[in-house]
Design an enzyme around this catalytic site. Structure first.
Site, PDB file in Angstrom:
ATOM      1  N   GLY A   1      11.612 -68.686   3.956  1.00  0.00           N
ATOM      2  CA  GLY A   1      11.287 -68.301   2.547  1.00  0.00           C
ATOM      3  C   GLY A   1       9.879 -68.829   2.005  1.00  0.00           C
ATOM      4  O   GLY A   1       9.476 -68.421   0.968  1.00  0.00           O
TER       5      GLY A   1
ATOM      6  N   GLU B   1      14.291 -72.460   8.661  1.00  0.00           N
ATOM      7  CA  GLU B   1      13.738 -71.421   9.497  1.00  0.00           C
ATOM      8  C   GLU B   1      12.571 -70.775   8.984  1.00  0.00           C
ATOM      9  O   GLU B   1      12.794 -69.625   8.679  1.00  0.00           O
ATOM     10  CB  GLU B   1      14.899 -70.311   9.381  1.00  0.00           C
TER      11      GLU B   1
ATOM     12  N   GLY C   1       9.256 -68.666   8.859  1.00  0.00           N
ATOM     13  CA  GLY C   1       8.441 -67.705   9.672  1.00  0.00           C
ATOM     14  C   GLY C   1       6.821 -67.500   9.283  1.00  0.00           C
ATOM     15  O   GLY C   1       5.983 -68.185   9.688  1.00  0.00           O
ATOM     16  N   ARG C   2       6.933 -66.985   8.109  1.00  0.00           N
ATOM     17  CA  ARG C   2       5.475 -66.916   7.322  1.00  0.00           C
ATOM     18  C   ARG C   2       4.553 -67.938   7.191  1.00  0.00           C
ATOM     19  O   ARG C   2       3.555 -68.125   7.548  1.00  0.00           O
ATOM     20  CB  ARG C   2       5.704 -66.046   6.138  1.00  0.00           C
TER      21      ARG C   2
ATOM     22  N   ARG D   1       2.478 -53.657   4.615  1.00  0.00           N
ATOM     23  CA  ARG D   1       3.046 -54.399   3.405  1.00  0.00           C
ATOM     24  C   ARG D   1       2.496 -54.015   2.298  1.00  0.00           C
ATOM     25  O   ARG D   1       3.222 -54.410   1.069  1.00  0.00           O
ATOM     26  CB  ARG D   1       2.782 -55.690   3.868  1.00  0.00           C
TER      27      ARG D   1
ATOM     28  N   TYR E   1       5.430 -53.532  -0.097  1.00  0.00           N
ATOM     29  CA  TYR E   1       5.989 -54.580  -1.123  1.00  0.00           C
ATOM     30  C   TYR E   1       4.799 -54.832  -2.277  1.00  0.00           C
ATOM     31  O   TYR E   1       4.564 -55.907  -2.705  1.00  0.00           O
ATOM     32  CB  TYR E   1       6.061 -55.737  -0.488  1.00  0.00           C
TER      33      TYR E   1
ATOM     34  N   CYS F   1      -2.674 -40.156   7.004  1.00  0.00           N
ATOM     35  CA  CYS F   1      -2.412 -39.011   6.247  1.00  0.00           C
ATOM     36  C   CYS F   1      -1.265 -39.278   5.467  1.00  0.00           C
ATOM     37  O   CYS F   1      -0.048 -38.896   5.476  1.00  0.00           O
ATOM     38  CB  CYS F   1      -2.115 -37.801   7.195  1.00  0.00           C
ATOM     39  N   GLU F   2      -1.662 -40.108   4.407  1.00  0.00           N
ATOM     40  CA  GLU F   2      -0.808 -40.810   3.630  1.00  0.00           C
ATOM     41  C   GLU F   2      -1.387 -41.478   2.149  1.00  0.00           C
ATOM     42  O   GLU F   2      -2.188 -42.320   2.533  1.00  0.00           O
ATOM     43  CB  GLU F   2       0.099 -41.598   4.376  1.00  0.00           C
TER      44      GLU F   2
ATOM     45  N   TYR G   1       4.483 -60.521   9.504  1.00  0.00           N
ATOM     46  CA  TYR G   1       4.924 -59.450   9.347  1.00  0.00           C
ATOM     47  C   TYR G   1       3.909 -58.148   9.146  1.00  0.00           C
ATOM     48  O   TYR G   1       4.091 -57.133   8.673  1.00  0.00           O
ATOM     49  CB  TYR G   1       5.646 -59.250   7.942  1.00  0.00           C
TER      50      TYR G   1
END
Ligand code: LLP
Length: 421
Positions: free
Chosen positions: A237, A279, A281-282, A319, A323, A350-351, A379
């Protein structure tokens, strides 16, 4: 004027050589982060471990690199486990997570000898005990607890609160006498507890709150059951720098106060310091990645917003849409040129929500220019999709001026390759 250089590589040359969109991952950045983990955590405190959270970015190549640097691995699915094993990772260095591990995934994990399974529910505990019994094995487990903390991050990546789908509340464990049940089981060996309070936390208060709650809980556990944990896992985190953020905090900003709490607790309670695992990650891969795009259409709406559209978007980086992540962008051939105006960097899907960066000052841009989005290592590839039947970009590893294609660009043929006509 010089081009933007990333780990010794000219990013314009990379874009020309491999095409765009292109994920570029710096080995040197990853190794630097691991060195910080070694210096400020593993070498500083006895009996500590660090496992890399594969969900941030996983390829066989990334696993091999991180394995060589000595870290373990956190996997959260059969696919992540398979990839780590295929990379030659020793199963004993793997921690297996998930709020709904399937029977087959648990079987696979037990069969290959995964070091630790982090048990997320009581029904999983029963399944693990039965399964291990059938396989004549004993599995080492941690219970994931929800410490009840509302972390300051996007609600979708806050995971330690009482309404979280992850883990078990300490209250439920104690009131249901579930620890006693676990301790009496023949085929599971309870080693301790785990928490993960959320991701991209730029303030250490949630981690400190969680460790205090965990230690209060352990005190009760010792009083009630006599069980003394031999392992605690504090999750990941640790936040990184995105656009407009101050530089990221050192790892020790999070881990030192947590370790202080744990050491003081063990001294006061006169118990042995457990193994403590983190742990990240990022923290390891986030700032090690950039994504290169080429500019296509540029238009200004009647309302005055200028859209600079690029050849990727939501499928390679969901992302911003998911987010409200804020990425920094650079016009890689125009380093040092003054910014001309605020633009919005849009993807090609197309969004309407397919925007990579809202309102960022950029130099004058034209069709064919290249742009780099920064801090896309975590991510992005791992959350990519083929929405709008867009093939996934290639991924290139770079180190001190050398580049190596690690994942080839998907083709249109790849898109239909699994279909049964
Ligand atoms: N450990 C556990 C049990 C986790 O669930 C996670 C992340 C980590 C460690 C690593 O967290 P990190 O150090 O990377 O923050 N897709 C979201 C992030 C989801 C994180 C899920 N769990 C995003 O793009 O922000």
């Amino acid at each position: 004027m010089t081009n933007y250089i990333f780990d010794g590589c000219d990013t314009v040359k990379l874009a020309e050589k491999y095409g765009t969109p292109l994920y570029v991952i710096s080995e040197s950045h990853i190794i630097e982060r691991i060195d910080e983990i070694k210096r400020d955590f593993l070498d500083k405190y006895p009996n500590t471990k660090a496992v890399y959270a594969c969900k941030a970015l996983q390829t066989v190549g990334i696993c091999k690199l991180i394995d060589k640097e000595g870290l373990g691995f956190d996997v959260v699915s059969g696919g992540e486990l398979y990839t780590a094993i295929r990379a030659g990772v020793s199963p004993s260095k793997i921690v297996f997570h998930g709020n709904n591990k399937t029977y087959d995934e648990c079987k696979m994990a037990i069969d290959c000898g995964v070091g630790t399974i982090v048990c997320d529910s009581i029904s999983e505990l029963i399944m693990l005990n039965d399964l291990a019994g059938e396989m004549n094995k004993r599995v080492e487990i941690l219970f994931r607890i929800t410490p009840g903390v509302n972390s300051h991050t996007h609600e979708y990546i806050s995971t330690g609160h009482h309404e979280s789908k992850f883990g078990i509340s300490p209250k439920i464990l104690l009131e249901g006498r579930l620890l006693e049940s676990a301790l009496s089981m023949q085929n599971v060996l309870l080693k301790g507890f785990h928490f993960h309070v959320g991701s991209q936390l730029t303030d250490n208060s949630s981690h400190i709150f969680a460790v205090k709650k965990l230690l209060e809980f352990i005190k009760e556990v010792i009083n009630i059951t006599g069980f003394i944990p031999s392992e605690l896992n504090l999750g990941g985190g640790y936040g990184i720098q995105y656009r407009d953020d101050p530089p990221r905090k050192p790892l020790s900003y999070y881990t030192d106060p947590m370790m202080e709490e744990i050491i003081t607790f063990c001294n006061n309670e006169n118990i042995k310091l457990p193994t403590v695992t983190i742990e990240p990650g990022r923290f390891i891969v986030g700032e090690a990645g950039i994504t290169l795009y080429q500019v296509g259409t540029i238009k200004t709406t009647l309302g005055g917003r200028t859209f600079v559209s690029v050849d990727g978007g939501f499928p390679d980086n969901p992302r911003t849409a998911l987010y409200h992540a804020k990425y920094d962008a650079i016009a890689i051939e125009k380093m040092g040129e003054p910014n001309q105006s605020l633009v919005t960097i849009a993807g090609k899907c197309c969004e309407s929500g397919d925007i990579l960066v809202w309102d960022i000052p950029m130099p004058e841009l034209k069709r064919g220019d290249y742009i780099a989005l920064l801090s896309t290592g975590a991510y992005n590839y791992s959350m990519s999709s083929n929405y709008n039947r867009i093939p996934r970009p290639a991924l290139v590893m770079v180190k001190e001026g050398k580049d190596r294609l690690s994942l080839r660009r998907e083709t249109y043929e790849d898109l239909i390759s699994k279909e049964i006509f």
